[in-house]
Every structure is written in structure tokens, then in C-alpha cells.
Design an enzyme around this catalytic site. Structure first.
Site, PDB file in Angstrom:
ATOM      1  N   GLU A  77     -47.278 -45.801  -5.849  1.00  0.00           N
ATOM      2  CA  GLU A  77     -47.262 -44.483  -6.491  1.00  0.00           C
ATOM      3  C   GLU A  77     -48.698 -43.964  -6.552  1.00  0.00           C
ATOM      4  O   GLU A  77     -49.555 -44.583  -7.182  1.00  0.00           O
ATOM      5  CB  GLU A  77     -46.672 -44.612  -7.906  1.00  0.00           C
ATOM      6  N   CYS A 204     -32.844 -30.078 -10.021  1.00  0.00           N
ATOM      7  CA  CYS A 204     -32.300 -29.314 -11.141  1.00  0.00           C
ATOM      8  C   CYS A 204     -31.977 -27.873 -10.731  1.00  0.00           C
ATOM      9  O   CYS A 204     -32.729 -26.942 -11.033  1.00  0.00           O
ATOM     10  CB  CYS A 204     -33.216 -29.324 -12.351  1.00  0.00           C
ATOM     11  N   THR A 349     -30.968 -34.547 -10.342  1.00  0.00           N
ATOM     12  CA  THR A 349     -31.521 -34.474 -11.697  1.00  0.00           C
ATOM     13  C   THR A 349     -31.973 -35.859 -12.155  1.00  0.00           C
ATOM     14  O   THR A 349     -31.557 -36.878 -11.588  1.00  0.00           O
ATOM     15  CB  THR A 349     -30.470 -33.966 -12.707  1.00  0.00           C
ATOM     16  N   CYS A 383     -26.830 -31.038 -16.367  1.00  0.00           N
ATOM     17  CA  CYS A 383     -27.812 -29.956 -16.350  1.00  0.00           C
ATOM     18  C   CYS A 383     -27.737 -29.211 -17.678  1.00  0.00           C
ATOM     19  O   CYS A 383     -26.768 -28.493 -17.934  1.00  0.00           O
ATOM     20  CB  CYS A 383     -27.504 -29.003 -15.191  1.00  0.00           C
TER      21      CYS A 383
HETATM   22  C1  LIG Z   1     -38.597 -27.375 -13.734  1.00  0.00           C
HETATM   23  C2  LIG Z   1     -37.724 -28.594 -13.670  1.00  0.00           C
HETATM   24  C3  LIG Z   1     -36.668 -28.720 -14.559  1.00  0.00           C
HETATM   25  C4  LIG Z   1     -35.847 -29.822 -14.516  1.00  0.00           C
HETATM   26  N1  LIG Z   1     -34.868 -29.951 -15.453  1.00  0.00           N
HETATM   27  C5  LIG Z   1     -34.112 -31.065 -15.490  1.00  0.00           C
HETATM   28  C6  LIG Z   1     -33.163 -31.273 -16.532  1.00  0.00           C
HETATM   29  O1  LIG Z   1     -33.018 -30.434 -17.437  1.00  0.00           O
HETATM   30  N2  LIG Z   1     -32.424 -32.396 -16.523  1.00  0.00           N
HETATM   31  C7  LIG Z   1     -32.579 -33.357 -15.555  1.00  0.00           C
HETATM   32  O2  LIG Z   1     -31.904 -34.375 -15.626  1.00  0.00           O
HETATM   33  N3  LIG Z   1     -33.472 -33.184 -14.536  1.00  0.00           N
HETATM   34  C8  LIG Z   1     -34.237 -32.081 -14.482  1.00  0.00           C
HETATM   35  N4  LIG Z   1     -35.181 -31.917 -13.482  1.00  0.00           N
HETATM   36  C9  LIG Z   1     -35.138 -32.791 -12.293  1.00  0.00           C
HETATM   37  C10 LIG Z   1     -35.797 -34.156 -12.465  1.00  0.00           C
HETATM   38  O3  LIG Z   1     -37.136 -34.018 -12.880  1.00  0.00           O
HETATM   39  C11 LIG Z   1     -35.743 -34.906 -11.147  1.00  0.00           C
HETATM   40  O4  LIG Z   1     -34.430 -34.851 -10.633  1.00  0.00           O
HETATM   41  C12 LIG Z   1     -36.128 -36.372 -11.325  1.00  0.00           C
HETATM   42  O5  LIG Z   1     -37.479 -36.441 -11.712  1.00  0.00           O
HETATM   43  C13 LIG Z   1     -35.885 -37.132 -10.031  1.00  0.00           C
HETATM   44  O6  LIG Z   1     -36.396 -38.427 -10.104  1.00  0.00           O
HETATM   45  P1  LIG Z   1     -36.981 -39.125  -8.773  1.00  0.00           P
HETATM   46  O7  LIG Z   1     -37.430 -40.478  -9.194  1.00  0.00           O
HETATM   47  O8  LIG Z   1     -36.029 -38.994  -7.666  1.00  0.00           O
HETATM   48  O9  LIG Z   1     -38.239 -38.205  -8.370  1.00  0.00           O
HETATM   49  P2  LIG Z   1     -39.557 -37.907  -9.191  1.00  0.00           P
HETATM   50  O10 LIG Z   1     -39.349 -38.133 -10.645  1.00  0.00           O
HETATM   51  O11 LIG Z   1     -40.017 -36.570  -8.758  1.00  0.00           O
HETATM   52  O12 LIG Z   1     -40.578 -39.023  -8.693  1.00  0.00           O
HETATM   53  C14 LIG Z   1     -40.951 -39.158  -7.344  1.00  0.00           C
HETATM   54  C15 LIG Z   1     -42.250 -39.957  -7.323  1.00  0.00           C
HETATM   55  O13 LIG Z   1     -42.510 -40.380  -5.993  1.00  0.00           O
HETATM   56  C16 LIG Z   1     -43.890 -40.281  -5.748  1.00  0.00           C
HETATM   57  N5  LIG Z   1     -44.088 -40.186  -4.305  1.00  0.00           N
HETATM   58  C17 LIG Z   1     -43.817 -39.130  -3.492  1.00  0.00           C
HETATM   59  N6  LIG Z   1     -44.135 -39.439  -2.222  1.00  0.00           N
HETATM   60  C18 LIG Z   1     -44.584 -40.722  -2.235  1.00  0.00           C
HETATM   61  C19 LIG Z   1     -45.049 -41.600  -1.233  1.00  0.00           C
HETATM   62  N7  LIG Z   1     -45.150 -41.233   0.068  1.00  0.00           N
HETATM   63  N8  LIG Z   1     -45.456 -42.835  -1.586  1.00  0.00           N
HETATM   64  C20 LIG Z   1     -45.368 -43.244  -2.900  1.00  0.00           C
HETATM   65  N9  LIG Z   1     -44.934 -42.448  -3.884  1.00  0.00           N
HETATM   66  C21 LIG Z   1     -44.549 -41.201  -3.559  1.00  0.00           C
HETATM   67  C22 LIG Z   1     -44.307 -39.028  -6.510  1.00  0.00           C
HETATM   68  O14 LIG Z   1     -45.694 -39.036  -6.798  1.00  0.00           O
HETATM   69  C23 LIG Z   1     -43.448 -39.122  -7.763  1.00  0.00           C
HETATM   70  O15 LIG Z   1     -44.119 -39.781  -8.819  1.00  0.00           O
HETATM   71  C24 LIG Z   1     -36.061 -30.838 -13.526  1.00  0.00           C
HETATM   72  C25 LIG Z   1     -37.132 -30.715 -12.640  1.00  0.00           C
HETATM   73  C26 LIG Z   1     -37.962 -29.620 -12.718  1.00  0.00           C
HETATM   74  C27 LIG Z   1     -39.139 -29.532 -11.780  1.00  0.00           C
END
Ligand SMILES: Cc1cc2nc3c(=O)[nH]c(=O)nc-3n(C[C@H](O)[C@H](O)[C@H](O)COP(=O)(O)OP(=O)(O)OC[C@H]3O[C@@H](n4cnc5c(N)ncnc54)[C@H](O)[C@@H]3O)c2cc1C
Length: 458
Positions: A77, A204, A349, A383
Site C-alpha cells: 500500500e 458508491c 461500496t 447505500c
Molecule cells: C464520496 C464517496 C462516498 C462514498 N459513500 C459510501 C457509503 O456511504 N457507503 C459505503 O459503503 N461506501 C461508500 N463509498 C465507497 C467506499 O469508499 C469504497 O467502496 C470502498 O472504500 C472500497 O474498498 P476497497 O478496499 O475496494 O478500495 P479502497 O478503500 O479505495 O482501497 C484501495 C486501496 O488500494 C491502494 N492501491 C491502489 N493501487 C494500488 C497498487 N497498484 N498497489 C498497492 N496498493 C494500491 C489504494 O492506495 C487504496 O488504499 C464512498 C466513496 C466515496 C468516494
């Protein structure tokens, strides 16, 4: 030199034999992590590598570190800061601060995992290996991909420049631009306040319209509403994918005189003349239409990160290709994935990632023990559609769009209680439950709330 050669040989032997040797053994403490320096790169071997320390990756690593002990799990990360992105809707409306949504990455990643503070830049799943941005080669027995989404602001002509130069152009989707939203909403006196939804899958899918409702309320409270046209231009042809909640939202936009233009896709922003150009997606001639704006909230096009898209892990559409029930990769059985970067056909989400993590940890543990996956993900996602600073419609549903409501009330109604859940309870669940690999979604609460009888169908 002799030691280096011996060590290198052991890396090869340990690794090539470990998947088979481990099957049914389950004693991870016998796996030895070794590292050695080479002239050009460093080779490390881990029992498990997790790519991404966001919601899904952090939760998964926390669970497996507890199970395997120190030194067997690496998390890759690059970011110093972890963000609870769900809070950014409220940050954009001035109801929370950006700081409340953020924690130092070092404080949320499990202490027993090795944090490799770099990006993964190349995946080689045929050889159970990946390369990091400094050229380090990492080998693994098991890989979990949770790399989230890439924000493609640059795919909209002029948008990045507008975000950097025009105080009235903002975006809740980026830590750098979300803090522009509230001052920009407060500054609008008249004209068009435009909110957009792009022509790609996004995280989201409710967030682009939550800020419409919060913004409209801010205009009303400031007494400027009469002079402002509130416009939601969306690439979709519906307000929300699940009709039960879409019906409520259609009533709200009608009652609050919010103009919704379906199948409008933002393709260009001209900050000098404050104009936004939209492609009319149903026009056979590829026509566009131009709006002037005095406020523009842009949701960017999104995709899996380029490095993931260019890897053998993805399907033809560029998403990590896992079985939609087991979360195991369709071609590489020692690879699992969860969260936004996957092909899972549900709304992207953190709530979905929490439920996915619950399934993934059982199934990956089973595979490590040489067994078949045991648990099945039903597509649960949620959501919280914030419609005002004290109102929220809490949408919860599965792969088929069937509501899966936690509480024994009709959640398609706007409720004060659901806003309190969103603003105060969910952040606690996120930081103290999900990120620690403990919270697996509300299935248990749902059972209790419905007295173990299955939820009420509304
Ligand atoms: C404005 C907004 C509102 C939202 N509202 C909601 C809500 O109300 N309810 C809800 O449940 N969800 C909501 N979400 C969505 C939620 O934040 C995401 O769905 C969730 O964070 C997804 O988790 P993830 O682990 O897949 O990705 P993320 O949490 O985005 O994490 C991905 C990680 O991977 C890392 N990464 C990327 N590329 C690489 C690489 N090549 N090598 C190593 N690391 C890497 C990034 O740095 C990041 O830390 C919202 C998002 C936003 C932006």
C-alpha cells in the site's frame, strides 16, 4: 556468496513446494519468510500478500495476520493516509471535516503484517509473484487483490484544470477536491448548480446524488434557492438501480424541484467561460449540449487501476475476475479479490467490501487447508442515501436488487434515525470493526432485528 546462493535456493524450494505441502496442513508457522538482496531487486516470500490497504485490504490483512502470526502476511500500500471515503459526502456538505475521515495508514494496518509502502506495478500470477514500484519482487502462496478504483479525471477534457483553477468546480471523490465543495456551495448566488454522474461504473453510485440533496438544502437555508437551478446530469437512465428506493428519490426530486437529465455524460469543462459540455448518450449522431454553470460537482469516470487492468488477473472489461459467490479467482485458485476492483456485479461500496471480507476469509482459509470454498456471497451492498442534513434513506440490497433491510421498518422512507446511523454509527463500525477484520456486514443484526424469522419484505 555461499549463504546467498543457499538462501536463494531455499526461496525457490520453499515457494514451489509450499502450496502442495500446505494443503491440509494449516500450520502456517512452519512457513519461513526469507529475503535476500540481489544486485537489482529484493526477493521476499510471504505466505499471503494483500494488495491495497483500503477498506477491503485492511480488513482482510487484519484477519489473516491474527490467524497466521507475525511476518507471514505482507500488505502492499503506497499511501501514508487511510481515508474513510464514505464520510466525504458529509465533508462536502460541511457536516464533517476531512480530518475526521482520515487516519495515518500506520495506525490502521495490522501491526503483525509487513507493510510494503509501495505500489504493485506488475502481477505475474503464473509464477505467484508480483513486482513493486522500487523493483522489489514478492512471491506469495496466496494473493488477495483489493486495489480499489482509479479516478480518471483526465478523461474529461479540461476537468483537472478546472478543479485546480476554478473554486466553483469540486468533487467529493478526491481528498484534494472534497474540501472545495462546501465553500463552493455556499458561494453560489444564482445560475446553474450542476452535479454529474459519469458513464462508467463508480464507487458508491448514490454519492453523486447525495450531494445534490445536501447542496439543495444548503441553498434553501441560505435563501438563495429561488435564484439557483439545481441540475443533476446523469449518464444513467434511472435515479437508482433498485426500484423501491428509486421511487422515493423520484418523489424527492419532484418535490424539491431538482431537474434530472438522464443519459447526459460530462465530456468537457471550460473553466474560462464556466461551461460544461455533455454528450447525449442516446443521440445517434453523437450530439452534445452545453450548460453554463456557477457551481459544478463532478464525479469522474473510474476504472480498476491501470496496473490491474494490464495484468492477467482481469476479465475483458478490466475487472479482477473472481467467482461472484466464492470470490476466488476464476483462473488462479490461490488468488482472491474483493472490493471495488472486482467484477462482482453489485454496487461498489465499503458495505459490500465488509460482507465480501466475511465470505473471503472463510473461503481462503478453506483453500489454504486444501478444502473447497464453503461460503457464498449474495451480493449484499448498502447505500445510505443522505437526502438532507438530518435525513437518510438506507438502501440495502443483493445481487438481484432485492432489498435486504437490516431494520424492521420500511427503509425506503427518509428517516432521522438512518441519518444518525450514517453520520455516527457507521464510522465507528468502519474504524473499529471493519478495518480490524471483525465486522462482516449486518447479516447477524438483520437476523436479530427480524427476530430470526428472515426480514420483512416491503
Ligand atoms: C464520496 C464517496 C462516498 C462514498 N459513500 C459510501 C457509503 O456511504 N457507503 C459505503 O459503503 N461506501 C461508500 N463509498 C465507497 C467506499 O469508499 C469504497 O467502496 C470502498 O472504500 C472500497 O474498498 P476497497 O478496499 O475496494 O478500495 P479502497 O478503500 O479505495 O482501497 C484501495 C486501496 O488500494 C491502494 N492501491 C491502489 N493501487 C494500488 C497498487 N497498484 N498497489 C498497492 N496498493 C494500491 C489504494 O492506495 C487504496 O488504499 C464512498 C466513496 C466515496 C468516494
Amino acid at each position: 556468496m555461499a549463504a546467498a546462493v543457499a538462501s536463494r535456493r531455499c526461496v525457490g524450494l520453499c515457494f514451489s513446494g509450499s502450496l502442495g505441502q500446505l494443503a491440509g496442513q494449516g500450520n502456517v508457522s512452519q512457513i519461513v519468510k526469507r529475503s535476500l538482496s540481489r544486485t537489482h531487486n529484493v526477493l521476499s516470500v510471504y505466505k499471503m500478500v494483500v494488495v491495497g490497504g483500503g477498506a477491503g485490504g485492511c480488513a482482510t490483512a487484519a484477519h489473516f495476520c491474527r490467524e497466521m502470526g507475525k511476518g507471514h502476511v505482507a500488505i502492499i500500500e503506497p499511501s501514508e493516509t487511510h481515508a474513510y471515503q464514505s464520510m466525504w459526502t458529509l465533508v462536502g456538505a460541511g457536516l464533517k471535516t476531512l480530518g475526521q475521515s482520515q487516519r495515518p495508514m500506520s495506525s490502521v494496518l495490522p501491526s503483525k503484517c509487513d507493510w510494503i509502502k509501495e505500489s504493485a506495478v506488475k502481477f505475474d500470477p503464473e509464477n505467484n509473484s508480483l513486482t513493486t514500484s522500487s523493483g522489489k519482487q514478492i512471491q506469495y502462496d496466496y494473493l488477495v487483490v483489493a486495489a480499489g478504483l482509479q479516478l480518471n479525471y483526465d478523461q474529461v477534457k479540461g476537468l483537472t484544470e478546472a478543479l485546480q483553477s476554478d473554486p466553483q468546480v469540486c468533487s467529493n471523490y478526491h481528498a484534494q477536491y472534497v474540501t472545495k465543495t462546501f465553500p463552493a456551495l455556499e458561494a453560489v448566488q444564482s445560475g446553474n448548480a450542476i452535479f454529474t454522474f459519469p458513464n462508467t461504473p463508480i464507487k458508491c453510485a448514490g454519492a453523486p446524488q447525495k450531494i445534490v440533496y445536501l447542496g439543495e438544502e444548503i441553498f434553501r437555508n441560505k435563501g438563495t434557492r429561488d435564484k439557483i437551478d439545481v441540475i443533476y446530469n446523469t449518464s444513467l437512465n434511472v435515479l437508482f438501480a433498485v426500484e423501491k428506493y428509486a421511487a422515493t428519490l423520484r418523489n424527492i426530486v419532484q418535490k424539491r424541484h431538482i431537474k434530472v437529465n438522464y443519459r447526459h455524460n460530462l465530456v468537457e469543462v471550460k473553466p474560462d467561460s464556466r461551461e460544461a459540455v455533455f454528450q447525449l448518450l442516446d443521440s445517434e449522431k453523437g450530439e452534445t449540449t452545453t450548460f453554463s454553470y456557477s457551481f459544478l460537482h463532478a464525479t469522474p469516470p473510474m476504472s480498476a487501476p491501470d496496473v490491474v487492468r494490464s495484468s492477467p488477473l482481469v476479465n475483458a472489461d478490466g475487472w479482477v475476475d473472481v467467482n461472484k459467490h466464492t470470490l476466488q479467482h476464476t483462473q488462479f485458485p490461490n488468488v482472491f479479490a474483493l472490493g471495488d476492483c472486482t467484477n462482482l456485479p453489485t454496487s461498489k461500496t465499503a458495505a459490500a467490501a465488509a460482507s465480501q471480507c466475511g465470505v473471503l476469509k472463510h473461503n481462503l482459509s478453506a483453500v489454504i487447508k486444501g478444502k473447497q470454498p464453503t461460503h457464498s456471497y449474495d451480493g449484499y451492498t448498502s447505500c445510505p442515501l443522505v437526502t438532507g442534513k438530518n435525513k437518510c434513506v438506507l438502501a440495502e440490497f443483493d445481487y438481484d436488487g432485492h432489498p435486504m433491510e437490516t431494520f424492521p421498518v420500511d427503509q425506503s422512507k427518509e428517516r432521522w434515525s438512518m441519518y444518525q446511523m450514517k453520520a455516527h454509527v457507521m464510522p465507528q463500525l468502519y474504524f473499529h470493526g471493519l478495518l480490524k477484520g471483525i465486522y462482516e456486514g449486518p447479516a447477524m443484526f438483520r437476523k436479530v432485528m427480524h427476530l430470526g424469522m428472515g426480514e420483512k419484505k416491503h
